[in-house]
Design an enzyme around this catalytic site. Structure first.
Site, PDB file in Angstrom:
ATOM      1  N   CYS A   1      13.100  10.823   7.510  1.00  0.00           N
ATOM      2  CA  CYS A   1      13.080  10.313   8.763  1.00  0.00           C
ATOM      3  C   CYS A   1      14.263  10.320   9.692  1.00  0.00           C
ATOM      4  O   CYS A   1      14.473  10.590  10.799  1.00  0.00           O
ATOM      5  CB  CYS A   1      12.703   8.632   8.546  1.00  0.00           C
TER       6      CYS A   1
ATOM      7  N   LYS B   1       0.857  -1.243  -0.061  1.00  0.00           N
ATOM      8  CA  LYS B   1       0.012  -0.029   0.208  1.00  0.00           C
ATOM      9  C   LYS B   1       0.949   1.386   0.104  1.00  0.00           C
ATOM     10  O   LYS B   1       1.445   1.456   0.847  1.00  0.00           O
ATOM     11  CB  LYS B   1      -0.850  -0.075   1.197  1.00  0.00           C
TER      12      LYS B   1
ATOM     13  N   GLU C   1       9.094  15.904  15.749  1.00  0.00           N
ATOM     14  CA  GLU C   1       9.499  15.594  14.545  1.00  0.00           C
ATOM     15  C   GLU C   1       8.582  16.628  13.570  1.00  0.00           C
ATOM     16  O   GLU C   1       7.555  16.492  13.567  1.00  0.00           O
ATOM     17  CB  GLU C   1       9.352  14.285  13.969  1.00  0.00           C
TER      18      GLU C   1
ATOM     19  N   GLU D   1       9.088   1.070  11.244  1.00  0.00           N
ATOM     20  CA  GLU D   1      10.383   1.881  10.964  1.00  0.00           C
ATOM     21  C   GLU D   1       9.805   3.238  10.790  1.00  0.00           C
ATOM     22  O   GLU D   1       8.695   3.638  10.085  1.00  0.00           O
ATOM     23  CB  GLU D   1      10.886   1.966   9.386  1.00  0.00           C
TER      24      GLU D   1
END
Ligand code: NAD
Ligand code: MG
Length: 500
Positions: free
Chosen positions: A303, A192, A402, A268
């Site tokens: 990331c 996906k 973040e 992750e």
């Protein structure tokens, strides 16, 4: 990081580009079961790209049934390793041949500079798929020291049906990091892509099909995370889900697994990675290049973005001047211009989130040294200037959360211990880098940092041979890349025999 393509060639290729818009289920292009579509937007100009199938639970069911059937039939899962390798290598060849096309798809839908997609994402994608393909017939199973009358084999088997859920920031590359090992190990997969960036994933499935992958082994289901993603994760006939995305959604996946069939979940997730610069760093000009790259590569939508610069107080000014000079030299604008190094952010909503963080930084008392604003509004795209904050305290939101945008926070230290404490004072632990000429210090600090990848005197995520993943809230249970990635897509079986 430069590309040989000039802007005119790129325009000509785009004019001929056909964006795939259907799901790929059981070896066939398929519309969604209810005919609904959803339209990814080009973040560089705000214009719609193409109507893409917005898949449903029924589509997910159908893909999972096809994947299960293929797995049980053994047309891939039990294929001789050397034959599986041959198909994988043919797939790699096709991906390489279609690199420019795939790069354009990611640049158009994610706003990623074309010099990055062509120069980094696609070569890494090909290398990753190839490395895992070549591994297929080089792995040995084991026997246990069980004595002569009880020969015992410890074998690795593919897990079964594996859901792969990936984000928009490195669309084709994140798909490859999971597809490579999952397919090489003999699983059937349902991929996906993020709803903003479905094109390269669909194209990958078509290319794998062309390479000879049997029907049902590699399915792609575009659609919303809350429908398609959730349906995969909650499904009783999916054996594993490998996910790259936000920590928030990662947490939900554990709940989905707990409430369904306890499928294996590999996560992750996000990061808030430190870059520590000691006063004895080798070459401040070079350090400045790495620092800028760590913070602003891919617009900070990365990331492992090095979003916290932790610099020894007595070299801060010297380093900062150089970082600012670096960042000012980065061309901002059209991602399809090979000179561009900073493109737009992925959506207007994400841009406003990043701008809110910039406002919060100033309100909490940090000093904005560079940038801070939306720019290039006349393009219709969502551009934010590379932004640097000085006098950041580690408790401020811009230091803790973040941002996933082009915002660098600067903090200082006097002693090595302080640097380590500051660097580790975060909920995340994906990556870290440190700069020093003292090899003993490099070793000591690298060991003390709580992060999955530590780079010394450079900013790097390693290569295809090195595992990549996070400590703490940056990940759970797994790694991408390397043999460690391959093994996590297998089950361990003990076969104990009694000799008669
Ligand atoms: P996201 O978590 O919003 O989405 C990731 C994927 O999950 C998308 O495909 C999305 O559609 C899907 N999804 C959303 N809701 C879901 C649900 N309820 N169930 C199942 N699937 C669902 O992340 P994003 O905004 O696409 O990407 C940015 C995030 O990804 C950042 O946090 C970044 O740090 C992280 N990331 C991590 C790595 C890594 O290797 N650790 C690499 C790249 C990006
Ligand atoms: Mg998101």
């Amino acid at each position: 990081m430069t590309t040989k393509l000039d802007q005119n060639t790129i325009r000509a290729k785009i004019a001929k580009l056909s964006l795939p818009t259907l799901a790929f289920i059981d070896g066939k292009d398929s519309p969604s079961s209810d005919g609904n579509t959803q339209c990814p937007i080009n973040p560089a100009n705000g214009r719609p790209l193409a109507q893409v199938a917005a898949c449903t639970h029924q589509d997910v069911d159908r893909a999972i049934q096809a994947a299960r059937r293929a797995f049980e039939q053994g047309c891939w899962s039990r294929l001789h390793p050397s034959d599986r390798k041959k198909v994988m290598l043919k797939f790699v060849d096709l991906v390489e041949k279609h690199s420019t096309e795939l790069a354009l798809m990611d640049s158009l839908s994610a706003g990623k500079p074309i010099s990055d997609t062509i120069g980094i994402d696609l070569p890494d994608t090909v290398a990753c798929l190839q490395w895992h393909a070549e591994l297929v017939d080089k792995l040995y199973d084991k026997t246990a020291p069980t004595g002569l009358s009880n020969p015992c084999m410890i074998v690795r088997e593919p897990i079964g049906v594996v859901g792969l859920i990936v984000p928009w920031n490195f669309p084709v590359q994140m798909a490859a990091w999971k597809l490579g090992p999952a397919l090489a190990a003999g699983n059937s997969v349902v991929l996906k892509p993020a709803s903003q960036t479905p094109f390269s994933a669909i194209r990958l499935a078509q290319l794998a099909w062309q390479a000879g992958l049997p029907p049902g082994v590699f399915n792609v289901i575009p659609g919303e995370g809350s429908t398609v993603g959730k349906a995969i994760c909650c499904h009783m006939d999916v054996d594993m889900v490998a996910f790259t995305g936000s920590t928030e959604i990662g947490r939900q996946l554990l709940r989905y697994s707990a409430h369904s069939n306890l499928k294996r979940v590999i996560l992750e997730l996000g990061g808030k990675s430190p870059q520590i610069v000691f006063a004895d760093a080798p070459d401040l000009d070079l350090v400045a290049q790495h620092v800028a790259n760590a913070a602003f590569w891919n617009m900070g939508e990365n990331c492992s973005c090095g979003s916290r610069l932790i610099v020894q107080a007595n070299v801060k000014d010297e380093l900062l001047q150089r970082v600012i000079k670096q960042v000012r030299s980065w061309p901002v604008g059209d991602p399809l211009d090979p000179k561009t190094r900073l493109g737009p952010l992925i959506t207007s909503a994400h841009m406003y989130k990043v701008l809110d963080y910039i406002t919060a930084g100033t309100q909490e008392g940090a000093r904005c040294l560079l940038g801070g604003n939306q720019i290039l509004q006349d393009t219709g795209g969502w551009f934010v200037e590379a932004t640097i904050f000085d006098q950041v305290q580690n408790h401020m939101r811009i230091a803790r959360e973040e941002i996933f945008g082009p915002v660098l926070s600067i903090m200082t230290f006097d002693t090595e211990d302080q640097a380590i404490r500051l660097a580790n004072d975060t909920n995340y632990g994906l990556a870290a880098s440190l700069y020093t000429t003292d090899i003993s210090r490099a070793n000591r600090v690298a060991r003390a940092l709580r992060a999955g990848t530590v780079s010394v005197n450079c900013y790097s995520e390693g290569d295809v041979t090195t595992p990549f993943g996070g400590f703490k809230e940056s990940g759970l249970f797994g790694r991408d890349k390397s043999i460690y990635a391959h093994l996590q897509y297998t089950e361990l079986k003990t076969i104990w025999m009694q000799l008669l």
